[in-house]
Scaffold this motif. Structure first.
Motif, PDB file in Angstrom:
ATOM      1  N   VAL A 106       6.593  -3.347   3.791  1.00 47.48           N
ATOM      2  CA  VAL A 106       5.725  -2.826   2.728  1.00 47.48           C
ATOM      3  C   VAL A 106       6.620  -2.282   1.614  1.00 47.48           C
ATOM      4  N   VAL A 107       6.454  -2.822   0.402  1.00 45.86           N
ATOM      5  CA  VAL A 107       7.311  -2.423  -0.712  1.00 45.86           C
ATOM      6  C   VAL A 107       6.565  -1.666  -1.815  1.00 45.86           C
ATOM      7  N   ALA A 108       5.228  -1.735  -1.796  1.00 44.89           N
ATOM      8  CA  ALA A 108       4.461  -1.077  -2.854  1.00 44.89           C
ATOM      9  C   ALA A 108       3.036  -0.799  -2.367  1.00 44.89           C
ATOM     10  N   GLU A 109       2.356   0.072  -3.113  1.00 47.88           N
ATOM     11  CA  GLU A 109       0.930   0.319  -2.897  1.00 47.88           C
ATOM     12  C   GLU A 109       0.210  -0.009  -4.192  1.00 47.88           C
ATOM     13  N   VAL A 110      -0.909  -0.733  -4.043  1.00 45.75           N
ATOM     14  CA  VAL A 110      -1.700  -1.162  -5.197  1.00 45.75           C
ATOM     15  C   VAL A 110      -3.137  -0.731  -4.986  1.00 45.75           C
ATOM     16  N   GLU A 111      -3.745  -0.197  -6.038  1.00 37.22           N
ATOM     17  CA  GLU A 111      -5.153   0.185  -5.976  1.00 37.22           C
ATOM     18  C   GLU A 111      -6.014  -0.953  -6.491  1.00 37.22           C
ATOM     19  N   THR A 112      -7.016  -1.329  -5.680  1.00 37.32           N
ATOM     20  CA  THR A 112      -7.973  -2.358  -6.070  1.00 37.32           C
ATOM     21  C   THR A 112      -9.359  -1.709  -6.075  1.00 37.32           C
ATOM     22  N   ASP A 113     -10.372  -2.503  -6.350  1.00 35.02           N
ATOM     23  CA  ASP A 113     -11.742  -1.986  -6.315  1.00 35.02           C
ATOM     24  C   ASP A 113     -12.102  -1.451  -4.927  1.00 35.02           C
ATOM     25  N   LYS A 114     -11.436  -1.971  -3.911  1.00 38.95           N
ATOM     26  CA  LYS A 114     -11.771  -1.608  -2.524  1.00 38.95           C
ATOM     27  C   LYS A 114     -10.911  -0.472  -1.984  1.00 38.95           C
ATOM     28  N   GLY A 115      -9.976   0.037  -2.795  1.00 46.18           N
ATOM     29  CA  GLY A 115      -9.128   1.132  -2.337  1.00 46.18           C
ATOM     30  C   GLY A 115      -7.652   0.795  -2.494  1.00 46.18           C
ATOM     31  N   ILE A 116      -6.807   1.590  -1.837  1.00 45.68           N
ATOM     32  CA  ILE A 116      -5.362   1.400  -1.942  1.00 45.68           C
ATOM     33  C   ILE A 116      -4.892   0.477  -0.822  1.00 45.68           C
ATOM     34  N   VAL A 117      -4.112  -0.543  -1.207  1.00 45.68           N
ATOM     35  CA  VAL A 117      -3.653  -1.570  -0.278  1.00 45.68           C
ATOM     36  C   VAL A 117      -2.122  -1.575  -0.273  1.00 45.68           C
ATOM     37  N   GLU A 118      -1.542  -1.674   0.925  1.00 43.66           N
ATOM     38  CA  GLU A 118      -0.090  -1.815   1.034  1.00 43.66           C
ATOM     39  C   GLU A 118       0.283  -3.264   0.763  1.00 43.66           C
ATOM     40  N   VAL A 119       1.329  -3.478  -0.034  1.00 41.61           N
ATOM     41  CA  VAL A 119       1.766  -4.814  -0.402  1.00 41.61           C
ATOM     42  C   VAL A 119       3.090  -5.115   0.298  1.00 41.61           C
ATOM     43  N   GLU A 120       3.116  -6.247   1.007  1.00 42.65           N
ATOM     44  CA  GLU A 120       4.310  -6.664   1.733  1.00 42.65           C
ATOM     45  C   GLU A 120       5.102  -7.677   0.917  1.00 42.65           C
ATOM     46  N   ILE A 121       6.383  -7.744   1.209  1.00 43.86           N
ATOM     47  CA  ILE A 121       7.259  -8.745   0.589  1.00 43.86           C
ATOM     48  C   ILE A 121       7.264  -9.973   1.500  1.00 43.86           C
ATOM     49  N   PHE A 122       7.466 -11.149   0.918  1.00 45.43           N
ATOM     50  CA  PHE A 122       7.368 -12.391   1.691  1.00 45.43           C
ATOM     51  C   PHE A 122       8.707 -13.056   1.951  1.00 45.43           C
ATOM     52  N   GLU A 123       9.809 -12.387   1.601  1.00 49.09           N
ATOM     53  CA  GLU A 123      11.124 -12.978   1.838  1.00 49.09           C
ATOM     54  C   GLU A 123      12.154 -11.869   2.031  1.00 49.09           C
ATOM     55  N   ASP A 124      13.274 -12.235   2.628  1.00 47.92           N
ATOM     56  CA  ASP A 124      14.404 -11.319   2.737  1.00 47.92           C
ATOM     57  C   ASP A 124      15.148 -11.374   1.407  1.00 47.92           C
ATOM     58  N   ALA A 125      15.432 -10.220   0.811  1.00 44.23           N
ATOM     59  CA  ALA A 125      16.063 -10.196  -0.510  1.00 44.23           C
ATOM     60  C   ALA A 125      16.599  -8.798  -0.803  1.00 44.23           C
ATOM     61  N   VAL A 126      17.147  -8.658  -2.004  1.00 43.46           N
ATOM     62  CA  VAL A 126      17.543  -7.361  -2.542  1.00 43.46           C
ATOM     63  C   VAL A 126      16.718  -7.148  -3.806  1.00 43.46           C
ATOM     64  N   ILE A 127      16.154  -5.954  -3.964  1.00 37.73           N
ATOM     65  CA  ILE A 127      15.416  -5.628  -5.191  1.00 37.73           C
ATOM     66  C   ILE A 127      16.432  -5.536  -6.323  1.00 37.73           C
ATOM     67  N   ASP A 128      16.299  -6.399  -7.321  1.00 32.40           N
ATOM     68  CA  ASP A 128      17.242  -6.401  -8.436  1.00 32.40           C
ATOM     69  C   ASP A 128      16.734  -5.525  -9.576  1.00 32.40           C
ATOM     70  N   GLN A 129      15.486  -5.728  -9.950  1.00 29.97           N
ATOM     71  CA  GLN A 129      14.933  -5.009 -11.100  1.00 29.97           C
ATOM     72  C   GLN A 129      13.440  -4.824 -10.904  1.00 29.97           C
ATOM     73  N   ILE A 130      12.944  -3.616 -11.157  1.00 32.75           N
ATOM     74  CA  ILE A 130      11.504  -3.337 -11.100  1.00 32.75           C
ATOM     75  C   ILE A 130      10.963  -3.427 -12.522  1.00 32.75           C
ATOM     76  N   LEU A 131       9.937  -4.251 -12.710  1.00 30.22           N
ATOM     77  CA  LEU A 131       9.413  -4.522 -14.048  1.00 30.22           C
ATOM     78  C   LEU A 131       8.124  -3.776 -14.363  1.00 30.22           C
ATOM     79  N   VAL A 132       7.425  -3.305 -13.338  1.00 31.93           N
ATOM     80  CA  VAL A 132       6.137  -2.635 -13.529  1.00 31.93           C
ATOM     81  C   VAL A 132       6.237  -1.219 -12.959  1.00 31.93           C
ATOM     82  N   GLN A 133       5.795  -0.252 -13.722  1.00 28.55           N
ATOM     83  CA  GLN A 133       5.876   1.145 -13.300  1.00 28.55           C
ATOM     84  C   GLN A 133       4.532   1.614 -12.735  1.00 28.55           C
ATOM     85  N   PRO A 134       4.548   2.652 -11.889  1.00 31.10           N
ATOM     86  CA  PRO A 134       3.286   3.185 -11.357  1.00 31.10           C
ATOM     87  C   PRO A 134       2.305   3.526 -12.478  1.00 31.10           C
ATOM     88  N   ALA A 135       1.025   3.362 -12.158  1.00 29.27           N
ATOM     89  CA  ALA A 135      -0.126   3.611 -13.040  1.00 29.27           C
ATOM     90  C   ALA A 135      -0.405   2.434 -13.966  1.00 29.27           C
TER      91      ALA A 135
END
Length: 78
Positions: free
Chosen positions: A36-65
């Motif tokens: 689990v790398v992030a939490e996202v709020e949808t109409d149905k509530g807060i959902v944990e978002v998983e990553i689909f590959e082995d990697a290194v986070i290079d750059q985050i492009l979207v900030q909370p809110a």
């Protein structure tokens, strides 16, 4: 090392966008498939978002809110 993109997944059949609540990782972090790398709020509530590959986070492009459409690039991976 080639870059790949981590995009906002569709977290429900009728989801067109979600609001990033929180990152659980930072640039330089090693991530593995299924982590689990992030939490996202949808109409149905807060959902944990998983990553689909082995990697290194290079750059985050979207900030909370930020509201992000499905398919938008959230982070770059290497």
């Amino acid at each position: 090392m080639p870059m790949s993109e981590f995009r906002m997944p569709s977290l429900g059949a009728d989801m067109s966008a979600g609001t990033l609540v929180e990152w659980r990782v930072k640039p330089g972090d090693h991530v593995t498939r299924g982590m689990v790398v992030a939490e996202v709020e949808t109409d149905k509530g807060i959902v944990e978002v998983e990553i689909f590959e082995d990697a290194v986070i290079d750059q985050i492009l979207v900030q909370p809110a930020q509201k992000v459409p499905v398919g938008e690039v959230l982070a770059l991976l290497r």
